[in-house]
Write a protein that holds these residues in place. Sequence first.
Motif, PDB file in Angstrom:
ATOM      1  N   ILE A  93      -2.993   5.505  -2.197  1.00  0.00           N
ATOM      2  CA  ILE A  93      -3.968   4.222  -2.843  1.00  0.00           C
ATOM      3  C   ILE A  93      -4.360   4.469  -4.291  1.00  0.00           C
ATOM      4  N   GLU A  94      -3.923   3.421  -4.691  1.00  0.00           N
ATOM      5  CA  GLU A  94      -4.224   3.132  -6.328  1.00  0.00           C
ATOM      6  C   GLU A  94      -5.641   2.357  -6.498  1.00  0.00           C
ATOM      7  N   TYR A  95      -6.301   3.021  -7.417  1.00  0.00           N
ATOM      8  CA  TYR A  95      -7.512   2.358  -8.150  1.00  0.00           C
ATOM      9  C   TYR A  95      -7.173   2.079  -9.342  1.00  0.00           C
ATOM     10  N   ARG A  96      -7.377   0.647  -9.530  1.00  0.00           N
ATOM     11  CA  ARG A  96      -6.753  -0.056 -10.516  1.00  0.00           C
ATOM     12  C   ARG A  96      -7.989  -1.010 -11.416  1.00  0.00           C
ATOM     13  N   VAL A  97      -8.341  -0.517 -12.609  1.00  0.00           N
ATOM     14  CA  VAL A  97      -9.386  -1.302 -13.396  1.00  0.00           C
ATOM     15  C   VAL A  97      -8.783  -1.908 -14.368  1.00  0.00           C
ATOM     16  N   ASP A  98      -8.940  -3.403 -14.681  1.00  0.00           N
ATOM     17  CA  ASP A  98      -8.782  -3.943 -15.477  1.00  0.00           C
ATOM     18  C   ASP A  98      -9.448  -4.932 -16.290  1.00  0.00           C
TER      19      ASP A  98
END
Lengths: 493, 118
Positions: A71-76
Motif C-alpha cells: 500500500i502506497e501513501y502518496r502526498v501531492d
Amino acid sequence: MLAEHFPALLVVTPLVAAPLIVVVRSARAGWAMALAACLAAVLMAAQLLARVAASGPVSYAIGSWPPPWGIEYRVDAASALVALLVSAIGTASVVYARRSAAAEIGGERLYLFYALMMLCLAGLLGMVVTGDAFNLFVFLEISSLSTYVLVALGRDRRALTASFQYLILGTVGATFYVMGVGILYLATGTLNLADLAVRLPQAADPRAATVAIAFITAGLGLKLAMFPLHAWLPGAYAHAPSAVSAFLAGTATKVAIYALARIWFSVYGADALLRDIPVAPVLAALSVAAAFIASGAAIVQDDLKRMLAYSSVGQVGYITLGLSLATEPGVAAAIAHVVNHGVTKSALFMLAGAMALRLGGTRFSDLAGVGRTMPVITFAFVIGGLSLIGVPGTAGFVTKWALAGAAIRAGQPVFAAVVLLSSLLAVAYIWRFVECAYFREPPAGAPAPGEAPASMTGTALALTAAVVAMGLHGAPVLGAAGRAAAALMGGAR
Amino acid sequence: MSVAGHFGYWATVFLMMAGLFIVISRGNLVKKLVGLSIFQSSVYLLYIVPGKLVGGTVPIVGEGFTVYSNPLPHVLILTAIVVGVATLALGLAIVVRIREAYGTIEEDDLLAADARAD
C-alpha cells in the motif's frame, strides 16, 4: 528523520489518539489529547504542503513494501492541501466542542465524543493521503462509521433517524464504490491508483472501465451529496451536535469530492473522460440542478441549520460543476471552492450552534431579534452568508469568479450564467435570516443580551476572519488550488 | 462464454439487486439492515469468485504447483466483511435507540411521529 514518516503519522496520530482517549476516560483529558492530535496533524499537513510545493510528490511505502505490491501513501499538492483543510477544520471544531459538546451531549460519556472525532479525522486524512483504491474504501468506512455515531449523538430524537438514514445511504454509496474498485481490479489486476492509471488503457475490455467509473461516480456521489443523492445530508447536518455539523460541513463531503477528482483525473484522465465516457456532461447537468433546486429548497426551510445544509448541497453543485469542465482552470476553481466553502460553512455552522446554545434552537421563530441579543455572532453570520452569495471581499466571491472564468474559458459561458443566477437564490435565503435577526422583535422571555462562551465565539470569529482574509487576498488559496489541479490532472500518470 | 460459465456473476447480480430492492422497498428498519447485508455480500462474491481457478491450488512456489488461485481478493474481502459486520452492529444499535425514543421501528410511523412534532 521523523519528517519522512509524516504521510503515515498524519493518519496514525489521530488513530492512536482515539483508543488512548477511551482508556483515559476523562472528557477534559480527552479534549486535550484530541486537540494535541489535531494540532500535530495541522503541522504535519503544513510541512507536507511546503515540501510538496518545493520538491514534488512524496511517496511512502507502508511497511516498506514497494508499490504497486504494497500500500502506497502518496502526498501531492492536491492531497496536502485537502489534508491541511481537514486538519485545520478538525482543530477548530475540537476547540469549539469543549463548551458546545459539553452543553449538547454532556454526561459522563463525553470522552467518547472526542474519541469518535479522532477516528473520523483519521479516516478522512487516510482517504486523502492513500494511493490505494481499496485502502481508500477502508478509510471511507472508518470515517463514515464514526460519523453515523457522531450524528446520532444529537439532542433531538430525530438525530437517530437522520443517523440511520445516513447509515443506509452511506453504506450503499461505499458499497457502490467498492464494486467499482472490484471491477477495476478484475480488469487490471492492480489497486494502486498510479499503477491503475498506467494499466487501465491497456485493459482487454474497455467496457469494464466504463462500468467501474459509473459505479465509483454514483458511490462517491452519494458520499459527497451530489444533487439527487443528497437526501441524507439535511437531516444529518441539522440534527447532529453543532460541533459535529461544523466539522462535517467542512470536511466529509469535501474529502469525497477529492476522492472523486483523484479517480476521475489521476486514474482515468481528463481526455479519456471527455472522449470515451459521457460522465462529465451528466455531472454538469446534476450540478446545475443542485445549484438551483437545492438553493431554492434552502429558501423555504424553517430551521437555520437545515437551511445551511441545503445551501451546502447547492454549493457542492458549484464544486462538481468545476470538476465537470474537466479543464485545469475548472478543477482548480473546484478545489479552491472546496477550501473556501469548507471554511465558510464550518464558520456558519459554528455561529448557528452558538445561537442554538443561548436561544435553545435554530428555528427562525427562535431567532427573531437575535441581532439585538447576540450582535457579534449575528454580524459574523451575515458576513459568512455574504460569502455563500459570493459578494466581493469574501472567500465565496474569489472562487465563484474563478469558476465563472473557467467556464467561459472552457467555452461554456452558460455555466457562468448558472453561477451568477443561482447566487441570487443565496441572496434570498441569507436575506431571510437578516430579516428575522434584525427586523423582528425578540419574543417575550428572550434571554438578555449576551454572547456565547468565549471559546465558541472565538473559534467561529477566527474562521469568519479567515473567510474575509481569503476574500481580500485570494491568491494563496487560488495558487495552491492551481498546483493541486495540475497534480491531480498530471500527477499520477 | 455461456450463461452457466458466468454463474458467479449471475449470483452476484441477483444478490446485489435483491439486497438493494429490500433496502428500498421495506419500511421496517431491521429488514432494511438485512437487505443492506445481502447487498454487501454480493460484493464479497464479486471479488472472490474470479479469484478461484478450476484446478487452482494455494499459491506455493514449488514442485507440482503450477496453477494457483489469487489469494489477494480473500484478504481484501476479509476487511470488507469486518466493515460489514461493524456497519450491521452499529445499524442495529441505532435501531434499538430509535425503538426506545419513538416506540416503533416502522419507517411510516417514524415519519408520522416527526411530522406531528413539527
